[in-house]
Motif scaffolding. Structure first.
Motif, mmCIF file in Angstrom:
data_model
loop_
_atom_site.group_PDB
_atom_site.id
_atom_site.type_symbol
_atom_site.label_atom_id
_atom_site.label_comp_id
_atom_site.label_asym_id
_atom_site.label_seq_id
_atom_site.Cartn_x
_atom_site.Cartn_y
_atom_site.Cartn_z
ATOM 1 N N VAL A 106 1.043 -1.260 0.027
ATOM 2 C CA VAL A 106 -0.018 0.025 -0.009
ATOM 3 C C VAL A 106 0.883 1.254 -0.024
ATOM 4 N N VAL A 107 1.942 1.290 0.788
ATOM 5 C CA VAL A 107 2.738 2.338 0.994
ATOM 6 C C VAL A 107 3.366 2.758 -0.585
ATOM 7 N N ALA A 108 3.601 1.813 -1.213
ATOM 8 C CA ALA A 108 4.292 1.919 -2.494
ATOM 9 C C ALA A 108 3.438 2.460 -3.594
ATOM 10 N N VAL A 109 2.211 1.930 -3.458
ATOM 11 C CA VAL A 109 0.994 2.430 -4.427
ATOM 12 C C VAL A 109 0.847 3.735 -4.081
ATOM 13 N N VAL A 110 0.784 4.106 -2.821
ATOM 14 C CA VAL A 110 0.298 5.513 -2.664
ATOM 15 C C VAL A 110 1.406 6.428 -3.024
ATOM 16 N N ALA A 111 2.672 6.110 -2.731
ATOM 17 C CA ALA A 111 3.947 6.805 -3.047
ATOM 18 C C ALA A 111 3.962 7.083 -4.719
ATOM 19 N N GLU A 112 3.744 6.068 -5.376
ATOM 20 C CA GLU A 112 3.665 6.325 -6.660
ATOM 21 C C GLU A 112 2.516 7.330 -7.294
ATOM 22 N N ALA A 113 1.438 7.010 -6.688
ATOM 23 C CA ALA A 113 0.358 8.038 -7.086
ATOM 24 C C ALA A 113 0.601 9.438 -6.899
ATOM 25 N N LEU A 114 1.250 9.572 -5.740
ATOM 26 C CA LEU A 114 1.654 10.940 -5.310
ATOM 27 C C LEU A 114 2.552 11.423 -6.183
ATOM 28 N N SER A 115 3.611 10.731 -6.646
ATOM 29 C CA SER A 115 4.736 11.154 -7.427
ATOM 30 C C SER A 115 4.290 11.431 -8.776
ATOM 31 N N ILE A 116 3.131 10.733 -9.331
ATOM 32 C CA ILE A 116 2.738 10.925 -10.571
ATOM 33 C C ILE A 116 1.970 11.975 -10.882
ATOM 34 N N SER A 117 1.064 12.466 -9.742
ATOM 35 C CA SER A 117 0.170 13.594 -9.627
ATOM 36 C C SER A 117 0.676 14.789 -9.161
ATOM 37 N N GLY A 118 1.853 14.614 -8.403
ATOM 38 C CA GLY A 118 2.455 15.764 -7.884
ATOM 39 C C GLY A 118 1.497 16.270 -6.716
ATOM 40 N N LEU A 119 0.707 15.577 -6.279
ATOM 41 C CA LEU A 119 -0.132 15.985 -5.219
ATOM 42 C C LEU A 119 0.458 16.131 -3.819
ATOM 43 N N ASP A 120 0.071 17.067 -2.954
ATOM 44 C CA ASP A 120 0.816 17.287 -1.728
ATOM 45 C C ASP A 120 0.017 16.190 -0.744
ATOM 46 N N PRO A 121 0.871 15.342 0.048
ATOM 47 C CA PRO A 121 0.335 14.099 0.789
ATOM 48 C C PRO A 121 -0.706 14.494 1.845
ATOM 49 N N SER A 122 -0.660 15.885 2.207
ATOM 50 C CA SER A 122 -1.705 16.157 3.386
ATOM 51 C C SER A 122 -3.101 16.339 2.614
ATOM 52 N N ARG A 123 -3.025 16.378 1.535
ATOM 53 C CA ARG A 123 -4.484 16.413 0.660
ATOM 54 C C ARG A 123 -4.993 15.266 0.311
ATOM 55 N N LEU A 124 -4.430 14.100 0.558
ATOM 56 C CA LEU A 124 -4.707 12.846 0.492
ATOM 57 C C LEU A 124 -5.218 12.073 1.693
ATOM 58 N N GLU A 125 -6.402 11.433 1.640
ATOM 59 C CA GLU A 125 -7.142 10.708 2.881
ATOM 60 C C GLU A 125 -7.295 9.376 2.590
ATOM 61 N N LEU A 126 -6.849 8.583 3.386
ATOM 62 C CA LEU A 126 -7.146 7.141 3.132
ATOM 63 C C LEU A 126 -8.250 6.510 4.007
ATOM 64 N N GLU A 127 -9.333 5.944 3.422
ATOM 65 C CA GLU A 127 -10.101 5.329 4.336
ATOM 66 C C GLU A 127 -10.084 4.020 4.495
ATOM 67 N N ILE A 128 -10.227 3.327 5.870
ATOM 68 C CA ILE A 128 -10.140 1.942 6.286
ATOM 69 C C ILE A 128 -11.310 1.753 7.045
ATOM 70 N N THR A 129 -11.343 0.425 7.072
ATOM 71 C CA THR A 129 -12.708 -0.158 7.838
ATOM 72 C C THR A 129 -12.303 -0.833 9.020
ATOM 73 N N GLU A 130 -13.139 -0.933 9.826
ATOM 74 C CA GLU A 130 -12.883 -1.520 11.328
ATOM 75 C C GLU A 130 -12.644 -3.268 10.989
ATOM 76 N N THR A 131 -13.078 -3.688 9.857
ATOM 77 C CA THR A 131 -12.599 -5.012 9.497
ATOM 78 C C THR A 131 -11.145 -5.258 9.517
ATOM 79 N N LEU A 132 -10.485 -4.309 8.688
ATOM 80 C CA LEU A 132 -8.927 -4.318 8.868
ATOM 81 C C LEU A 132 -8.479 -4.276 9.868
#
Length: 769
Positions: free
Chosen positions: A611-637
């Motif tokens: 997951v960390v690599a997937v997020v890092a790749e998306a941020l790198s491609i888009s140039g998005l500031d990491p603080s503008r990305l929220e990751l939603e997880i569920t209690e099942t996880l």
């Protein structure tokens, strides 16, 4: 080892020790020839002594007798000690001793000849002297030809005194006779040498034949196969020791000249071969005569499997080779059993089960019923995870034994996979019989299992397909029973379920969705829609949740409820998650700086992807500031292995990404999650919102949950807000940060959500109304 023998021509010849010893044997062998020669010499010397009366000539007979007696005694001694003569040095000592004795005797006779010619003028004495010398010389060549140098010495010691005596008489007749004596003695020497060469060649040839025979016998008796050679009449010529080890028999029965038929009859009489196999062997022997092609035959000899090879010979005979292939057959049987049975439980595996199923289907008559029962252990994975695989294996063995005991005598139990067993019931007369067997299976598997002193509970679910009702194809029945098992497990533990046609239709539909989804992912056909969240503090859109949508080219927009479960089951959710993450970040990069994007993460992504690599790749491609990305997880996880999840979340937080807990309150809600994991926001599920306008308890519960989240320093989002009345009640306490729901907007494409970001809350809520 070899011995060098030097001849008169000063040539050396290397003789093997055994040949050299044989040459020495030839010297000591002919005692009778020695005695005859001595008697002839003794008769001549005695006659001349009597005839002349000369005292010197009278002494010669006594000297000859003494020397001859000594030689005879030593020859007998050699015979006694012959077995101990093995080395070249021992043989050389005896040869030297023989040479001394023989030279002494022949030189004595030579001196006698010289004395006769010098001491007497009687022609008769001279005649006897020459006769004795010539006869003894022939005897020397006949007895001692095995030793060339020795014969040369003997001729010299006898010839020289005789010729000298003739010359000393001064008589021309004797002088002429002396001249003839020299070539005579030379011819005797030549004859002796030729005899020696003949003897030497014969000894070497005999030695070579003996060595060859020994080697052949050694090879024959140490080969792994039994071997017998028969002549054209079927009689034994050669048989090795291994034959009798493989096919034991009285040695007197299988000897040279024994007939093949008699040998086989003896084996049959002993019970080692059956009459059928005996007849097959005799038939094979008979048919091979005249045919040079080899053939093979396998027979059973007692507890052995014996392979026989028949190879005809051009002479009309036959070579029969036998091999003990018992262990080979046992190994093949073990391999065949392993290929068709489960190694752990000993039950038939899928391959053997399918063969039995196909055979049973082929034998079905009009009213027959056949049932395929898929049995799956309900909590086996938990046993493996908590108690270890060795304990899990012990449970599987116990379950297999119980199933063997439970099914009918003609039924088949097989193990297909880790905790999946399959039963073939062939004796059922009605569905009631099948239900009865399935019930017994669930009951017996559900009983407590005692393994290594530990009580283990292990239930079972059963899926059932019937033939011919559900089909007569083996693969189809197995597939149908598997689908019925899935329905049984969905209904809870310890359940049984029959196959229904609707299951197949659903399975086909699911398969179609899977194939279309794969193509959609390959062609990048999935779209990302965004649902805005209204910040109640700033009265503006501050977050948009990214939701995947599938605009199918034929079926139109497909509901996420249809394809998301398929994606998670097949692992396609990994690629889907990467595409959604990349597209969401690229879209957010084009929004105002104060707006975030929220992306849902599946528990499957945490388990099977980085997951960390997937997020890092998306941020790198888009140039998005990491603080503008929220990751939603569920209690099942969070219920799963918390250590790796916690590590991943902390790494994401270190990147600057925010984490929110989605659908809070619908699962196994625990306040410890809010304290243990690095969560920034909680999203209250829509199920809390729906009844708040009519149920006071629900309203109080919602206020309590939102207030708790706010007091823990978390941003609080309420989902599913649809009316202004609900909004008013939610915002009354002033603790909710954001709301989400149809009161604002459903999920819409990027272009539409961009248009909402520049509007006021009043405008947004008015348009929604």
């Amino acid at each position: 080892m070899s011995v060098t023998r030097n001849g008169p021509e000063n040539t050396a010849r290397e003789l093997p020790v055994e040949v050299y010893v044989s040459m020495v044997d030839a010297l000591y062998e002919d005692v009778r020839s020695l005695l005859l020669g001595v008697l002839a010499a003794l008769a001549g010397t005695v006659y001349v002594a009597v005839l002349t009366g000369n005292p010197i000539l009278v002494g010669f007979p006594f000297a000859i007798v003494l020397i001859a007696a000594g030689r005879v005694l030593r020859m007998r001694a050699y015979r006694r000690e012959r077995r101990d003569v093995r080395s070249a040095e021992q043989a050389r000592r005896w040869e030297r001793e023989y040479t001394i004795g023989a030279n002494l005797l022949v030189f004595t006779i030579g001196l006698w000849c010289l004395a006769c010619f010098v001491l007497t003028t009687l022609p008769s004495a001279h005649l006897f002297c020459v006769a004795v010398a010539l006869s003894y010389m022939v005897g020397v060549g006949g007895r001692n030809f095995a030793n060339g140098p020795f014969v040369d010495n003997q001729i010299a010691l006898l010839c020289a005194p005789l010729v000298l005596g003739m010359v000393m008489t001064g008589n021309w007749d004797y002088l002429i006779l002396a001249c003839f004596a020299v070539p005579f003695f030379a011819s005797v020497r030549s004859i002796a040498r030729r005899l020696r060469d003949i003897l030497l060649n014969a000894i070497i040839a005999k030695r070579d034949v003996s060595l060859l025979a020994d080697r052949f016998d050694t090879a024959l008796n140490n080969m792994p196969h039994g071997l017998a050679m028969f002549d054209a009449d079927g009689r034994v010529l050669v048989v090795n020791r291994r034959w009798s080890e493989i096919l034991p028999i009285d040695p007197e029965t299988i000897t040279t000249r024994s007939r093949c038929e008699a040998i086989i009859a003896a084996y049959v009489e002993l019970g080692l071969l059956s009459e059928r196999d005996g007849g097959r062997i005799i038939e094979a022997v008979g048919t091979r005569r005249g045919d040079l092609a080899s053939s093979q035959l396998e027979v059973t000899a007692g507890d052995r499997n014996v392979d026989m090879t028949f190879q005809p010979m051009e002479s009309g005979g036959l070579v029969v080779a036998i091999e003990d292939i018992t262990e080979k057959r046992r190994t093949e049987a073990r391999i065949a059993h392993m290929a068709r049975h489960d190694a752990l439980t000993g039950l038939p595996n899928r391959s053997l089960y399918q063969e039995r199923l196909e055979a049973a289907l082929a034998m079905m008559n009009g009213d027959d019923m056949l049932a395929v029962l898929f049995v799956d252990l309900d909590n086996f994975q938990q046993i493996n995870d908590t108690l270890g695989h060795s304990m899990g294996d012990a449970v599987l063995i116990e379950v297999a034994d119980r199933l063997r005991f439970t099914v009918g005598e003609n039924d088949v139990v097989a193990r297909f996979s880790a905790d999946e067993f399959v039963i073939l019931q062939t004796g059922a007369r009605s569905e009631h019989d099948v239900i009865s067997l399935a019930g017994r299976v669930i009951e017996t598997v559900g009983d407590i299992v005692q393994v290594e002193g530990k009580a283990i509970a292990c239930g079972a679910s059963v899926g059932i397909a019937l033939a011919p009702r559900d089909g007569t194809d083996a693969d189809q029945l197995l597939k149908s029973a598997d689908m019925a098992l899935a329905r049984a497990k969905a209904g809870g533990r310890g359940m049984l379920h029959f196959y229904e046609e609707e299951m197949d239709r659903r399975a086909q539909a699911r398969r179609a969705i899977e194939m279309d989804l794969r193509r959609a992912l390959q062609n990048d056909e999935l779209a990302v829609y965004f649902q805005p969240l209204l910040n109640l503090k700033t009265l503006s859109v501050t977050t948009c949740e990214a939701l995947v949508r599938w605009p199918h080219p034929v079926r139109g927009m497909i509901s996420p409820a249809e394809f998301i479960p398929v994606a998670e089951e097949t692992g396609l959710v990994l690629e889907m998650g990467r595409q959604v993450m990349r597209k969401a970040c690229l879209a957010c990069a084009g929004w105002p700086d104060g707006v975030r994007v929220a992306v849902n993460l599946s528990s499957v992504q945490f388990e099977r992807d980085d997951v960390v690599a997937v997020v890092a790749e998306a941020l790198s491609i888009s140039g998005l500031d990491p603080s503008r990305l929220e990751l939603e997880i569920t209690e099942t996880l969070l219920l799963k292995d918390s250590a790796p999840v916690l590590e991943t979340l902390e790494r994401l937080k270190a990147m600057g990404v925010r984490v929110s807990l989605d659908d809070f309150g619908t699962g196994y809600s625990s306040l410890s999650y809010l304290h243990k994991f690095p969560i920034d926001k909680v999203k209250i599920d829509r199920s809390f919102v729906r009844p708040i306008t009519t149920d006071r308890k629900a309203a109080k519960l919602l206020r309590g949950v939102t207030r708790l989240g706010a007091e823990l320093g978390l941003a609080v989002v309420v989902e599913g807000v649809e009316t202004h009345e609900q909004l008013k009640m939610i915002d009354a306490a002033g603790v909710v940060t954001e709301i989400q729901g149809f009161i604002l907007s459903p999920a819409v494409p990027d272009a539409q959500v961009r248009a909402m970001m520049g509007r006021t809350a009043k405008d947004l809520l008015t348009k929604a109304a």
